[in-house]
Design an enzyme around this catalytic site. Structure first.
Site, PDB file in Angstrom:
ATOM      1  N   ASP A  92      30.442 -26.644  51.953  1.00  0.00           N
ATOM      2  CA  ASP A  92      31.567 -27.688  51.768  1.00  0.00           C
ATOM      3  C   ASP A  92      32.045 -27.844  50.607  1.00  0.00           C
ATOM      4  O   ASP A  92      31.838 -26.687  49.347  1.00  0.00           O
ATOM      5  CB  ASP A  92      30.717 -29.226  52.295  1.00  0.00           C
TER       6      ASP A  92
ATOM      7  N   LYS B  91      30.237 -23.204  58.299  1.00  0.00           N
ATOM      8  CA  LYS B  91      29.520 -25.168  57.517  1.00  0.00           C
ATOM      9  C   LYS B  91      28.884 -25.198  58.697  1.00  0.00           C
ATOM     10  O   LYS B  91      28.237 -26.309  58.792  1.00  0.00           O
ATOM     11  CB  LYS B  91      31.042 -25.878  56.839  1.00  0.00           C
TER      12      LYS B  91
END
Ligand code: SF4
Length: 215
Positions: free
Chosen positions: A139, A121
């Site tokens: 996310d 991420k």
């Protein structure tokens, strides 16, 4: 509608809804975004933006932070939660940047992934926001909305969602789409309340409302 067609429609509608979508973490340097992303785990971006001001007032460079006492970093970043592990990762990451990259952040996904405390991420966020390269940041908002809308079906694992989205999203659109999914997830398709489907710009194409989307 295929998932690819759905993705293109979602991209266009969210562009109109959130024309200025951007990262809500403040930074003026790539290494500062790395620090903020680590601090943002289980913490709001707003709080991170406040806490880093104290951190950079005391340690204004990669070198200063690399040489800082981990316990002192922990004391400053404690309001973000998980202070011990975040301080340890930030210290280790800054040491690597200082010793191996001349205080710069590498613009290579695999090199980013090797940095302490940096996962897919964070690496995607850096690639997209700092270096303007194709990126998909999975996310919590991206994962929740992708499932509700029907871009993916019942996938919760961040890497699997990322891989599924790469197949249906034009690479150059991924980074901004993810920022817009965050906006939409905060404002409309919320996690803690029932989503506000009645005022959602995706209402008529969303799988949550019973629409099926083929592969
Ligand atoms: S229609 Fe409802 S579930 Fe679908 S994206 Fe909009 S708010 Fe979320």
């Amino acid at each position: 509608m295929t998932k690819q067609e759905l993705a293109l429609e979602v991209i266009e509608r969210l562009k109109k809804e959130y024309p200025d979508a951007d990262c809500t973490l403040d930074y003026d340097n790539a290494w500062k975004l790395l620090v903020s992303v680590r601090l943002a785990a289980q913490c709001t971006d707003a709080r991170v933006n406040v806490v880093v001001q104290d951190l950079y007032a005391k340690y204004p460079t990669v070198e200063a932070l690399a040489n800082a006492d981990v316990a002192d970093i922990e004391a400053i970043v404690r309001p973000c939660g998980l202070g011990k592990s975040k301080a340890r990762d930030i210290s280790a990451c800054m040491k690597v940047l200082h010793e191996q990259y001349h205080d710069n952040v590498p613009d290579d996904f695999d090199a980013l992934l090797k940095l302490p405390g940096v996962g897919r991420k964070s690496a995607n966020l850096i690639m997209g926001d700092v270096f303007g390269k194709p990126a998909i940041v999975t996310d919590t908002h991206c994962i929740r909305l992708s499932n509700r809308i029907g871009l993916v079906d019942g996938i919760k694992d961040p890497k699997k969602v990322e891989m599924a989205l790469w197949k249906i999203i034009p690479p150059e659109e991924g980074n901004e789409l993810c920022h817009r999914l965050v906006n939409h997830g905060r404002d409309v398709c919320t996690a803690r309340t029932k989503p506000y489907c009645d005022k959602c710009c995706l209402n008529d194409i969303c799988a949550k409302n019973g629409l099926e989307h083929s592969k």
